[in-house]
Design an enzyme around this catalytic site. Structure first.
Site, PDB file in Angstrom:
ATOM      1  N   ASP A 151      63.059 108.921  48.623  1.00 47.01           N
ATOM      2  CA  ASP A 151      62.177 109.207  49.766  1.00 47.01           C
ATOM      3  C   ASP A 151      61.065 110.189  49.378  1.00 47.01           C
ATOM      4  OD1 ASP A 151      62.552 107.991  52.283  1.00 47.01           O
ATOM      5  OD2 ASP A 151      64.431 109.070  52.607  1.00 47.01           O
ATOM      6  N   LYS A 189      66.402  97.575  55.183  1.00 47.63           N
ATOM      7  CA  LYS A 189      66.334  98.095  53.808  1.00 47.63           C
ATOM      8  C   LYS A 189      67.385  97.413  52.929  1.00 47.63           C
ATOM      9  CE  LYS A 189      64.369 102.443  55.364  1.00 47.63           C
ATOM     10  NZ  LYS A 189      64.580 103.817  55.858  1.00 47.63           N
ATOM     11  N   GLN A 218      68.995 108.304  56.229  1.00 44.57           N
ATOM     12  CA  GLN A 218      68.079 107.920  57.303  1.00 44.57           C
ATOM     13  C   GLN A 218      67.902 109.083  58.279  1.00 44.57           C
ATOM     14  OE1 GLN A 218      66.409 104.987  57.353  1.00 44.57           O
ATOM     15  NE2 GLN A 218      65.351 105.524  59.244  1.00 44.57           N
TER      16      GLN A 218
HETATM   17  N1  GUN Z   1      63.021 107.851  59.329  1.00 44.08           N
HETATM   18  C1  GUN Z   1      61.776 107.383  59.595  1.00 44.08           C
HETATM   19  N2  GUN Z   1      61.104 107.150  58.460  1.00 44.08           N
HETATM   20  C2  GUN Z   1      61.928 107.476  57.448  1.00 44.08           C
HETATM   21  C3  GUN Z   1      61.789 107.441  56.020  1.00 44.08           C
HETATM   22  O1  GUN Z   1      60.754 107.084  55.454  1.00 44.08           O
HETATM   23  N3  GUN Z   1      62.873 107.847  55.318  1.00 44.08           N
HETATM   24  C4  GUN Z   1      64.017 108.290  55.921  1.00 44.08           C
HETATM   25  N4  GUN Z   1      65.017 108.685  55.146  1.00 44.08           N
HETATM   26  N5  GUN Z   1      64.175 108.329  57.230  1.00 44.08           N
HETATM   27  C5  GUN Z   1      63.135 107.935  57.985  1.00 44.08           C
END
Ligand code: GUN
Length: 290
Positions: A119, A52, A96
């Site tokens: 998100d 990311k 995350q």
């Molecule tokens: N863990 C797995 N997928 C995601 C996501 O789309 N966002 C976040 N914050 N954590 C994740």
């Protein structure tokens, strides 16, 4: 059968965002900024967070990784989020998931300012999605909608069957496809592990979205001819023939289901790359909002 190339589409989206960010910077403004907060050292999460961060840099977006050790308390984490809520350089905050067990995930999500919740996990944004108001669309579901749109796949009146009911994929993608708007307007069925006969539902799908988390779970006898298949799964299976000893497969038995499908996403290279592209798009949206 046509492969839906998520790698190609995500590259196109990132190019579009890069142009837009260059324009913002050329006006003498600060770029959009994203912070990704990682608690603990789960190897998969570490990889995602780095990806990311790299993707932000590649399009000229500002980004920070906030790494916290696994023993960080909930109180400490909430305090850090509050600082980012008030930091004008940061427009998007991503924590995350999953978090260590001693931290209440709901409480953490609810502590993020809704306007920085890139998100789309905050109950305020989830609620707005359900009632059809403009909001942050969760990245993976948004990526799925974007793939269907860019491949000109008709969704209006089509039967979308979602397998899986997670808050990250199943529920939000079902809500997106239900919206009375271009690129959605589908009839939606959500099914899950408690279904007595899952294939009764999957066989009716014009568009099948598999978000189960089980390798090769959807087999060719479970789908109809010409189905559009969106495979959200990323499962690691042992494969001694490869250098690493394993390989990644989806929730769909690609080899056999692809023979019946009109369109299908591969794993890897389908939905996966779209998730990050849409996160960047959401961060730009957050910037414009702020
Ligand atoms: N863990 C797995 N997928 C995601 C996501 O789309 N966002 C976040 N914050 N954590 C994740």
């Amino acid at each position: 059968m046509q492969i839906i190339d998520g790698k190609k589409i995500s590259a196109e989206i990132k190019e579009e965002l890069k142009t837009e960010i260059a324009r913002i910077i050329s006006e003498g403004k600060n770029p959009p900024g994203l912070v990704t907060i990682l608690v603990g050292d789960d190897p998969a999460s570490s990889v995602y967070v780095k990806m990311k961060n790299k993707a932000c840099a590649a399009i000229g977006m500002y980004s920070e990784i906030k790494k916290l050790d696994a023993e960080t308390t909930e109180e400490e984490l909430l305090k850090i989020i509050n600082e980012y809520n008030n930091n004008p350089k940061i427009h998007g905050i991503l924590v995350q998931l999953p978090l260590p067990k001693h931290i209440n995930e709901d409480k953490v999500i609810e502590s993020i300012l809704p306007k920085k919740d890139v998100d789309g996990f905050h109950p305020y944004n989830v609620g707005n999605l359900v009632i059809g108001k403009e909001t942050f669309k969760s990245c993976t579901p948004y990526g799925i909608v974007e793939l269907l749109r860019r491949y000109n796949i008709e969704t209006k009146g089509k039967h979308v069957v979602v397998v899986g009911r997670s808050n990250i994929v199943g529920k939000p993608v079902a809500n997106l496809m239900l919206q009375k708007e271009e690129g959605a307007n589908s009839v939606v069925t959500v099914c899950h592990s408690a279904a007595r006969d899952l294939s009764y539902f999957t066989k009716q799908a014009d568009i099948l979205i598999a978000a189960i988390g089980k390798a090769n779970f959807i087999t060719e006898d479970m789908v109809k001819e010409n189905v559009v298949v969106i495979d959200v799964g990323i499962n690691s299976i042992d494969d001694p023939a490869t250098k690493k000893g394993y390989r990644l497969v989806g929730d769909v038995d690609f080899e056999n289901v692809s023979k019946k499908a009109s369109y299908i996403t591969p794993v890897p290279g389908g939905v996966g790359p779209m998730t990050i592209a849409m996160l960047l798009k959401n961060t730009l949206q957050a910037y414009n909002l702020q």
